[in-house]
Motif scaffolding. Structure first.
Motif, mmCIF file in Angstrom:
data_model
loop_
_atom_site.group_PDB
_atom_site.id
_atom_site.type_symbol
_atom_site.label_atom_id
_atom_site.label_comp_id
_atom_site.label_asym_id
_atom_site.label_seq_id
_atom_site.Cartn_x
_atom_site.Cartn_y
_atom_site.Cartn_z
ATOM 1 N N MET A 125 44.578 50.116 -34.140
ATOM 2 C CA MET A 125 44.958 51.072 -33.094
ATOM 3 C C MET A 125 46.392 51.554 -33.281
ATOM 4 S SD MET A 125 43.036 49.397 -29.731
ATOM 5 C CE MET A 125 44.555 49.277 -28.890
ATOM 6 N N ALA A 126 47.236 50.723 -33.904
ATOM 7 C CA ALA A 126 48.650 51.078 -34.074
ATOM 8 C C ALA A 126 48.896 52.015 -35.256
ATOM 9 C CB ALA A 126 49.484 49.806 -34.246
ATOM 10 N N ILE A 127 47.914 52.167 -36.133
ATOM 11 C CA ILE A 127 48.070 53.073 -37.273
ATOM 12 C C ILE A 127 47.695 54.483 -36.812
ATOM 13 C CG2 ILE A 127 47.251 53.660 -39.592
ATOM 14 C CD1 ILE A 127 46.753 50.651 -40.045
ATOM 15 N N PRO A 128 48.609 55.424 -36.914
ATOM 16 C CA PRO A 128 48.321 56.792 -36.464
ATOM 17 C C PRO A 128 47.102 57.391 -37.172
ATOM 18 C CG PRO A 128 50.658 56.539 -37.015
ATOM 19 C CD PRO A 128 49.957 55.300 -37.475
ATOM 20 N N ARG A 129 46.352 58.198 -36.437
ATOM 21 C CA ARG A 129 45.129 58.823 -36.974
ATOM 22 C C ARG A 129 45.443 59.604 -38.249
ATOM 23 N NH1 ARG A 129 40.112 58.609 -36.927
ATOM 24 N NH2 ARG A 129 39.951 58.139 -34.744
ATOM 25 N N ALA B 176 47.675 59.063 -40.478
ATOM 26 C CA ALA B 176 47.881 58.125 -41.578
ATOM 27 C C ALA B 176 46.542 57.535 -42.016
ATOM 28 C CB ALA B 176 48.837 57.006 -41.163
ATOM 29 N N ARG B 177 45.696 57.210 -41.044
ATOM 30 C CA ARG B 177 44.380 56.627 -41.341
ATOM 31 C C ARG B 177 43.525 57.578 -42.187
ATOM 32 N NH1 ARG B 177 42.065 55.663 -36.019
ATOM 33 N NH2 ARG B 177 44.110 54.856 -35.541
ATOM 34 N N ASP B 178 43.647 58.853 -41.907
ATOM 35 C CA ASP B 178 42.825 59.858 -42.592
ATOM 36 C C ASP B 178 43.435 60.342 -43.907
ATOM 37 O OD1 ASP B 178 41.070 59.644 -40.485
ATOM 38 O OD2 ASP B 178 41.802 61.431 -39.452
ATOM 39 N N GLN B 179 44.621 59.881 -44.236
ATOM 40 C CA GLN B 179 45.317 60.335 -45.445
ATOM 41 C C GLN B 179 44.522 59.951 -46.700
ATOM 42 O OE1 GLN B 179 49.296 58.798 -45.598
ATOM 43 N NE2 GLN B 179 49.993 60.362 -47.024
ATOM 44 N N ARG B 180 44.500 60.859 -47.646
ATOM 45 C CA ARG B 180 43.821 60.621 -48.931
ATOM 46 C C ARG B 180 44.859 60.559 -50.035
ATOM 47 N NH1 ARG B 180 38.834 60.019 -47.610
ATOM 48 N NH2 ARG B 180 37.755 61.509 -46.302
ATOM 49 N N THR C 68 40.542 52.217 -44.605
ATOM 50 C CA THR C 68 40.620 53.471 -45.352
ATOM 51 C C THR C 68 41.788 53.390 -46.330
ATOM 52 O OG1 THR C 68 42.156 54.576 -43.838
ATOM 53 C CG2 THR C 68 39.779 54.755 -43.327
ATOM 54 N N ASP C 69 41.794 54.282 -47.317
ATOM 55 C CA ASP C 69 42.922 54.333 -48.248
ATOM 56 C C ASP C 69 44.216 54.600 -47.487
ATOM 57 O OD1 ASP C 69 41.135 53.915 -50.292
ATOM 58 O OD2 ASP C 69 41.290 55.928 -51.133
ATOM 59 N N GLY C 70 44.135 55.471 -46.476
ATOM 60 C CA GLY C 70 45.313 55.781 -45.669
ATOM 61 C C GLY C 70 45.829 54.565 -44.909
ATOM 62 N N GLU C 71 44.913 53.742 -44.392
ATOM 63 C CA GLU C 71 45.335 52.530 -43.686
ATOM 64 C C GLU C 71 46.027 51.566 -44.639
ATOM 65 O OE1 GLU C 71 42.297 51.732 -40.023
ATOM 66 O OE2 GLU C 71 41.388 51.759 -42.020
ATOM 67 N N LEU C 72 45.456 51.374 -45.835
ATOM 68 C CA LEU C 72 46.091 50.489 -46.817
ATOM 69 C C LEU C 72 47.481 51.000 -47.180
ATOM 70 C CD1 LEU C 72 43.069 49.706 -49.165
ATOM 71 C CD2 LEU C 72 44.186 48.124 -47.576
ATOM 72 N N PHE C 73 47.580 52.300 -47.431
ATOM 73 C CA PHE C 73 48.869 52.910 -47.773
ATOM 74 C C PHE C 73 49.876 52.681 -46.649
ATOM 75 C CE2 PHE C 73 51.881 56.430 -47.788
ATOM 76 C CZ PHE C 73 52.309 56.441 -49.105
ATOM 77 N N ILE D 217 49.920 50.377 -44.284
ATOM 78 C CA ILE D 217 50.282 48.962 -44.155
ATOM 79 C C ILE D 217 51.290 48.567 -45.238
ATOM 80 C CG2 ILE D 217 49.387 46.604 -44.414
ATOM 81 C CD1 ILE D 217 46.811 47.669 -42.971
ATOM 82 N N ILE D 218 51.074 49.002 -46.465
ATOM 83 C CA ILE D 218 52.003 48.669 -47.558
ATOM 84 C C ILE D 218 53.360 49.308 -47.289
ATOM 85 C CG2 ILE D 218 52.501 48.930 -50.020
ATOM 86 C CD1 ILE D 218 49.372 48.942 -50.421
ATOM 87 N N GLU D 219 53.362 50.560 -46.909
ATOM 88 C CA GLU D 219 54.614 51.291 -46.691
ATOM 89 C C GLU D 219 55.388 50.806 -45.467
ATOM 90 O OE1 GLU D 219 56.005 54.494 -48.298
ATOM 91 O OE2 GLU D 219 55.036 53.340 -49.885
ATOM 92 N N ASN D 220 54.664 50.449 -44.389
ATOM 93 C CA ASN D 220 55.311 50.155 -43.107
ATOM 94 C C ASN D 220 55.288 48.692 -42.704
ATOM 95 O OD1 ASN D 220 55.980 52.972 -42.047
ATOM 96 N ND2 ASN D 220 53.856 53.153 -42.706
ATOM 97 N N GLY D 221 54.523 47.862 -43.403
ATOM 98 C CA GLY D 221 54.425 46.462 -43.036
ATOM 99 C C GLY D 221 53.640 46.277 -41.752
ATOM 100 N N VAL D 222 53.542 45.031 -41.300
ATOM 101 C CA VAL D 222 52.849 44.709 -40.052
ATOM 102 C C VAL D 222 53.735 43.741 -39.277
ATOM 103 C CG1 VAL D 222 50.760 43.755 -38.989
ATOM 104 C CG2 VAL D 222 50.592 44.993 -41.163
ATOM 105 N N LYS D 223 54.170 44.156 -38.105
ATOM 106 C CA LYS D 223 55.025 43.319 -37.278
ATOM 107 C C LYS D 223 54.368 41.980 -36.972
ATOM 108 C CE LYS D 223 57.518 46.943 -34.850
ATOM 109 N NZ LYS D 223 57.761 47.590 -33.561
ATOM 110 N N LEU D 224 55.191 40.967 -36.816
ATOM 111 C CA LEU D 224 54.765 39.622 -36.444
ATOM 112 C C LEU D 224 53.809 38.987 -37.454
ATOM 113 C CD1 LEU D 224 54.330 40.176 -32.591
ATOM 114 C CD2 LEU D 224 56.363 39.392 -33.827
ATOM 115 N N THR D 225 53.896 39.438 -38.698
ATOM 116 C CA THR D 225 53.167 38.806 -39.802
ATOM 117 C C THR D 225 54.178 38.676 -40.938
ATOM 118 O OG1 THR D 225 52.469 40.793 -41.010
ATOM 119 C CG2 THR D 225 51.084 40.113 -39.153
ATOM 120 N N GLY D 226 53.756 38.171 -42.063
ATOM 121 C CA GLY D 226 54.649 38.079 -43.211
ATOM 122 C C GLY D 226 54.662 39.349 -44.046
ATOM 123 N N MET D 227 53.924 40.391 -43.629
ATOM 124 C CA MET D 227 53.821 41.606 -44.424
ATOM 125 C C MET D 227 55.015 42.509 -44.180
ATOM 126 S SD MET D 227 52.201 43.249 -46.679
ATOM 127 C CE MET D 227 52.252 44.892 -47.368
#
Length: 195
Positions: A52-56, A58-62, A117-122, A124-134
């Motif tokens: 839910m925190a990943i903007p639409r 970004a999620r749809d990015q190819r 999605t590819d956009g979600e993976l991108f 997460i890698i670019e922005n990290g995930v709060k309160l995790t080790g990413m």
């Protein structure tokens, strides 16, 4: 009617207050240790909140990087050198770091990662995930967005890794200074380079 609404609001606030106190006591009782595994509720809720925190947009990015053997190889080399410490060469997360992070590092071979999605993976890698080790890797001048898209291609390939690819990745993993010296000594013995 107003009195009923007032009582309903007060009851709601009391229930929320009791819930907050109960959650606080539970958290304090658990302590801050990362050794315990996250509970089932946390494991069910956290991925939904992340999604839910990943903007639409970004999620749809190819990916602007065409799929190719070269891009896949670049992604594999980058992953082995930068990501495998936590995620393991095979994406299992079965490393000393991965097993001891809270929450645990996800097994990238499984649907929970592969269905992103590819956009979600991108993202997460670019922005990290709060309160995790990413951590957030975006904005690194040495490795731009193309390197991240190559990683996305490699993550898609992880469930199909061959023994030869895993062996190559092992050679690409960073070495501690003592491992470097041992490797050089082994190379000298193997090739008769000793003087």
């Amino acid at each position: 009617m107003i009195r009923f609404l007032f009582r309903l609001i007060v009851l709601f606030l009391v229930v929320c207050g009791i819930g907050a106190v109960a959650c606080t006591l539970w958290f304090v009782g658990q302590g801050i240790s990362a050794k315990s595994a996250p509970g089932a509720l946390e494991m069910a809720v956290a991925p939904r909140l992340r999604s839910m925190a990943i903007p639409r947009a970004a999620r749809d990015q190819r990916s602007p990087v065409p799929a190719s053997a070269a891009a896949l190889n670049e992604g594999m080399e980058h992953f082995a050198d930068h990501c495998a410490l936590c995620h393991a060469n095979d994406g299992s997360g079965d490393t000393r770091m991965g097993r001891n992070l809270y929450p645990r590092v996800p097994d990238m071979r499984l649907a929970a990662t592969q269905d992103l999605t590819d956009g979600e993976l991108f993202y997460i890698i670019e922005n990290g995930v709060k309160l995790t080790g990413m951590p957030a890797w975006g904005g690194d001048p040495e490795h731009g967005a193309e390197a991240t898209w190559n990683l996305v291609q490699f993550i898609r390939h992880i469930p199909k890794l061959t023994p030869a690819e895993l062996s190559k990745m092992k050679e690409l993993n960073p070495k501690a200074p003592d491992e470097e010296a041992e490797s050089k000594d082994s190379h000298k013995h193997k090739h008769g380079d000793e003087k």
